[in-house]
Write a protein that holds these residues in place. Sequence first.
Motif, PDB file in Angstrom:
ATOM      1  N   ASP A 217       0.830  -1.207   0.000  1.00  0.00           N
ATOM      2  CA  ASP A 217       0.000   0.000   0.000  1.00  0.00           C
ATOM      3  C   ASP A 217       0.864   1.257   0.000  1.00  0.00           C
ATOM      4  N   GLU A 218       2.063   1.130   0.523  1.00  0.00           N
ATOM      5  CA  GLU A 218       3.025   2.233   0.494  1.00  0.00           C
ATOM      6  C   GLU A 218       4.422   1.643   0.411  1.00  0.00           C
ATOM      7  N   VAL A 219       5.341   2.410  -0.149  1.00  0.00           N
ATOM      8  CA  VAL A 219       6.712   1.957  -0.345  1.00  0.00           C
ATOM      9  C   VAL A 219       7.651   2.973   0.292  1.00  0.00           C
ATOM     10  N   PRO A 220       8.539   2.554   1.189  1.00  0.00           N
ATOM     11  CA  PRO A 220       9.400   3.524   1.882  1.00  0.00           C
ATOM     12  C   PRO A 220      10.490   4.127   1.009  1.00  0.00           C
ATOM     13  N   TYR A 221      10.935   3.378  -0.001  1.00  0.00           N
ATOM     14  CA  TYR A 221      12.041   3.852  -0.841  1.00  0.00           C
ATOM     15  C   TYR A 221      11.673   3.671  -2.311  1.00  0.00           C
ATOM     16  N   ILE A 222      11.792   4.756  -3.077  1.00  0.00           N
ATOM     17  CA  ILE A 222      11.488   4.707  -4.505  1.00  0.00           C
ATOM     18  C   ILE A 222      12.604   5.412  -5.270  1.00  0.00           C
ATOM     19  N   ALA A 223      13.166   4.730  -6.263  1.00  0.00           N
ATOM     20  CA  ALA A 223      14.205   5.304  -7.119  1.00  0.00           C
ATOM     21  C   ALA A 223      13.624   5.527  -8.507  1.00  0.00           C
ATOM     22  N   ALA A 236       4.566   9.746  -5.834  1.00  0.00           N
ATOM     23  CA  ALA A 236       4.114  10.525  -4.678  1.00  0.00           C
ATOM     24  C   ALA A 236       2.938   9.831  -3.994  1.00  0.00           C
ATOM     25  N   GLU A 237       2.112   9.167  -4.779  1.00  0.00           N
ATOM     26  CA  GLU A 237       0.998   8.420  -4.196  1.00  0.00           C
ATOM     27  C   GLU A 237       1.487   7.175  -3.462  1.00  0.00           C
ATOM     28  N   LEU A 238       2.546   6.551  -3.989  1.00  0.00           N
ATOM     29  CA  LEU A 238       3.020   5.292  -3.415  1.00  0.00           C
ATOM     30  C   LEU A 238       3.969   5.470  -2.226  1.00  0.00           C
ATOM     31  N   VAL A 239       4.724   6.555  -2.191  1.00  0.00           N
ATOM     32  CA  VAL A 239       5.735   6.691  -1.142  1.00  0.00           C
ATOM     33  C   VAL A 239       5.068   6.758   0.232  1.00  0.00           C
TER      34      VAL A 239
END
Length: 337
Positions: A217-223, A236-239
């Motif tokens: 439902d959410e991801v702490p780290y996105i590259a 921005a929606e996922l972070v």
Amino acid sequence: MNMTELMKAVVTTIDENEPLSEKNVPLPSVGNYDVLVKVAATSVNPVDVKQLELAMAAKEERVLGFDAVGAVVSIGSEVKKYKVGDRVFFAGELGRTGSNAEYEAVNENLIAKAPDNLSDVEAAALPLTFLTAYEMLADKFGIKMTAGSATGKALLIINGAGGVGSIMIQLAKWLGMTVIASASRDETIEWVQQLGADFVVNHRKDYVAEVKRLGFDEVPYIAVLHSLDQHFEAVAELVGPYGHIGAIVQSTQPLPVGLIKNKAASLDWEFMFAKTNARQDIASQGDALELLSNLVTSGVVKSTISQTLDGLSVATIEDAQQKVSAGNMLGKLVIKY
């Protein structure tokens, strides 16, 4: 070695119709803390294309090229860590004579001994992209660079099959992370799976829904390693709250950064040359490459090379830059001299 000797190099020109030319130029000067390397192979990156554009706009003659591997042929008076004959790899720095030449002078703090179990072309594929991935995870995301230190933490990589994504997948798996990589073609999907991605989503479709269907439902780290403008609203929606969005490509439009304000999330820019530009903590890059060499030697990380061209020439470098700038690279392209 006589420092008045000349070497073959590919140099930017002021001619828009022929932006590169082959010339004999003086060997680069070797400072007290430099080593002079006979270049055996170099890798081509998007930054090479960008630097060519900048040199043409400024009407400057420059020797470009960054990633390289080769043998040390002479050392500065204060060099302590390396000796003549050592086989080293590095990513160089902006503003100095680069690796599109027979020889390159590099500060000893920016290099490491190349892994013995890789060929020259395999080793040349790694430094710049590894440093970019390493610095985003370590310096920007605050992850401790030891095996298993981020076990269970999720990382979403947009453009997982590119040069940086290909090495970041492997580094993240060593850290213990759960890796979700984006890819859209059969060959790129297979590539990221072979490198260790736990899940693959398609960045040409509704990958926000895909990621959530996978249970995140959410991801702490996105590259975000490609087209930040295109992907910012989705990531921005996922972070997650207090999470990190890392980016390496400049946005072409203003970003709606307010979307992550109430999550207290961060937008982290990573630029591998920032340390040498600012002369800050440059030794950390040599240390990171030493870690890379150890990870390769132990079989944790493998080379991300996918294509090889031969010869130090205008034709070869132009061919390489055209392939890289097409935007659909799988892994890395290397030129063997």
